[in-house]
Design a protein around this motif. Structure first.
Motif, PDB file in Angstrom:
ATOM      1  N   GLU A  51       0.834  -1.212   0.000  1.00  0.00           N
ATOM      2  CA  GLU A  51       0.000   0.000   0.000  1.00  0.00           C
ATOM      3  C   GLU A  51       0.866   1.259   0.000  1.00  0.00           C
ATOM      4  O   GLU A  51       0.516   2.247  -0.640  1.00  0.00           O
ATOM      5  CB  GLU A  51      -0.948  -0.008   1.196  1.00  0.00           C
ATOM      6  N   GLN A  63      -7.046   6.403  -4.542  1.00  0.00           N
ATOM      7  CA  GLN A  63      -7.742   5.121  -4.540  1.00  0.00           C
ATOM      8  C   GLN A  63      -7.571   4.414  -3.192  1.00  0.00           C
ATOM      9  O   GLN A  63      -8.526   3.868  -2.644  1.00  0.00           O
ATOM     10  CB  GLN A  63      -7.223   4.214  -5.655  1.00  0.00           C
ATOM     11  N   LEU A  64      -6.358   4.427  -2.690  1.00  0.00           N
ATOM     12  CA  LEU A  64      -6.065   3.781  -1.423  1.00  0.00           C
ATOM     13  C   LEU A  64      -6.831   4.433  -0.270  1.00  0.00           C
ATOM     14  O   LEU A  64      -7.432   3.748   0.563  1.00  0.00           O
ATOM     15  CB  LEU A  64      -4.557   3.815  -1.152  1.00  0.00           C
ATOM     16  N   LYS A  65      -6.811   5.762  -0.220  1.00  0.00           N
ATOM     17  CA  LYS A  65      -7.536   6.480   0.833  1.00  0.00           C
ATOM     18  C   LYS A  65      -9.030   6.153   0.777  1.00  0.00           C
ATOM     19  O   LYS A  65      -9.654   5.865   1.800  1.00  0.00           O
ATOM     20  CB  LYS A  65      -7.319   7.994   0.709  1.00  0.00           C
ATOM     21  N   LYS A  66      -9.588   6.181  -0.426  1.00  0.00           N
ATOM     22  CA  LYS A  66     -11.011   5.906  -0.589  1.00  0.00           C
ATOM     23  C   LYS A  66     -11.330   4.465  -0.174  1.00  0.00           C
ATOM     24  O   LYS A  66     -12.292   4.225   0.561  1.00  0.00           O
ATOM     25  CB  LYS A  66     -11.427   6.148  -2.041  1.00  0.00           C
ATOM     26  N   TYR A  67     -10.537   3.530  -0.600  1.00  0.00           N
ATOM     27  CA  TYR A  67     -10.753   2.122  -0.279  1.00  0.00           C
ATOM     28  C   TYR A  67     -10.657   1.885   1.231  1.00  0.00           C
ATOM     29  O   TYR A  67     -11.538   1.256   1.821  1.00  0.00           O
ATOM     30  CB  TYR A  67      -9.738   1.258  -1.035  1.00  0.00           C
ATOM     31  N   ARG A  68      -9.609   2.400   1.857  1.00  0.00           N
ATOM     32  CA  ARG A  68      -9.421   2.205   3.296  1.00  0.00           C
ATOM     33  C   ARG A  68     -10.539   2.872   4.097  1.00  0.00           C
ATOM     34  O   ARG A  68     -11.018   2.320   5.081  1.00  0.00           O
ATOM     35  CB  ARG A  68      -8.056   2.746   3.749  1.00  0.00           C
ATOM     36  N   ASN A  69     -10.945   4.050   3.701  1.00  0.00           N
ATOM     37  CA  ASN A  69     -12.045   4.727   4.404  1.00  0.00           C
ATOM     38  C   ASN A  69     -13.365   3.974   4.220  1.00  0.00           C
ATOM     39  O   ASN A  69     -14.168   3.871   5.159  1.00  0.00           O
ATOM     40  CB  ASN A  69     -12.165   6.178   3.955  1.00  0.00           C
ATOM     41  N   ASN A  70     -13.600   3.426   3.025  1.00  0.00           N
ATOM     42  CA  ASN A  70     -14.802   2.637   2.791  1.00  0.00           C
ATOM     43  C   ASN A  70     -14.806   1.370   3.646  1.00  0.00           C
ATOM     44  O   ASN A  70     -15.868   0.946   4.117  1.00  0.00           O
ATOM     45  CB  ASN A  70     -14.947   2.277   1.310  1.00  0.00           C
ATOM     46  N   LEU A  71     -13.651   0.761   3.841  1.00  0.00           N
ATOM     47  CA  LEU A  71     -13.567  -0.414   4.700  1.00  0.00           C
ATOM     48  C   LEU A  71     -13.997  -0.083   6.133  1.00  0.00           C
ATOM     49  O   LEU A  71     -14.760  -0.832   6.747  1.00  0.00           O
ATOM     50  CB  LEU A  71     -12.138  -0.975   4.722  1.00  0.00           C
ATOM     51  N   SER A  74     -17.707   0.463   6.262  1.00  0.00           N
ATOM     52  CA  SER A  74     -18.478  -0.783   6.145  1.00  0.00           C
ATOM     53  C   SER A  74     -18.535  -1.530   7.472  1.00  0.00           C
ATOM     54  O   SER A  74     -19.441  -2.337   7.689  1.00  0.00           O
ATOM     55  CB  SER A  74     -17.891  -1.674   5.045  1.00  0.00           C
ATOM     56  N   THR A 100      -1.380   8.598   3.742  1.00  0.00           N
ATOM     57  CA  THR A 100      -0.650   7.650   2.905  1.00  0.00           C
ATOM     58  C   THR A 100       0.860   7.862   3.009  1.00  0.00           C
ATOM     59  O   THR A 100       1.620   7.040   2.536  1.00  0.00           O
ATOM     60  CB  THR A 100      -1.095   7.771   1.439  1.00  0.00           C
TER      61      THR A 100
END
Length: 122
Positions: A51, A63-71, A74, A100
């Motif tokens: 990462e 993309q990484l920030k968005k993905y990690r925040n979405n996790l 959820s 990041t």
């Protein structure tokens, strides 16, 4: 009711356990601070080496920030339960972001009342 430091330690431990069970990997350190109607959780060492490499690329960073925040979002139902179990308060809102560059994540929980007003703990 337990003292502030005890609650902060318990919240940190429960968030770390949630990370391991829900996300599959825990942070290196986790520190919770209680302030008025906020619980502020600082997690260090969240990102994997892959990462960090992805984050070095401009497009990969977002993309990484968005993905990690979405996790984290959820897992909100579990986080709400943890906050209620530890502090006896309901969650009004949850805010999170990850650096990041440093691999540090902040999670801010806004409670429905100051933490001192939580339910009595055994």
């Amino acid at each position: 009711m337990p003292k502030k430091g005890q609650l902060e330690m318990e919240l940190s431990a429960r968030i770390t356990q949630w990370e391991k069970e829900y996300l599959g990997r825990g942070s290196l350190t986790c520190k919770a601070d209680l302030l008025r109607d906020l619980a502020i959780v600082t997690l260090q060492g969240v990102l994997t080496p892959a990462e960090y490499e992805l984050a070095a690329k401009s497009a990969g960073r977002e993309q990484l920030k968005k993905y990690r925040n979405n996790l984290v979002e959820s897992g909100r139902p579990q986080l709400e339960a943890i906050v209620h179990d530890v502090l006896g308060r309901r969650l009004v809102s949850l805010h999170t972001d990850i650096s990041t560059k440093t691999g540090e994540r902040l999670i801010v929980f806004r409670l429905d009342a100051p933490w001192e007003n939580g339910i009595d703990k055994p």
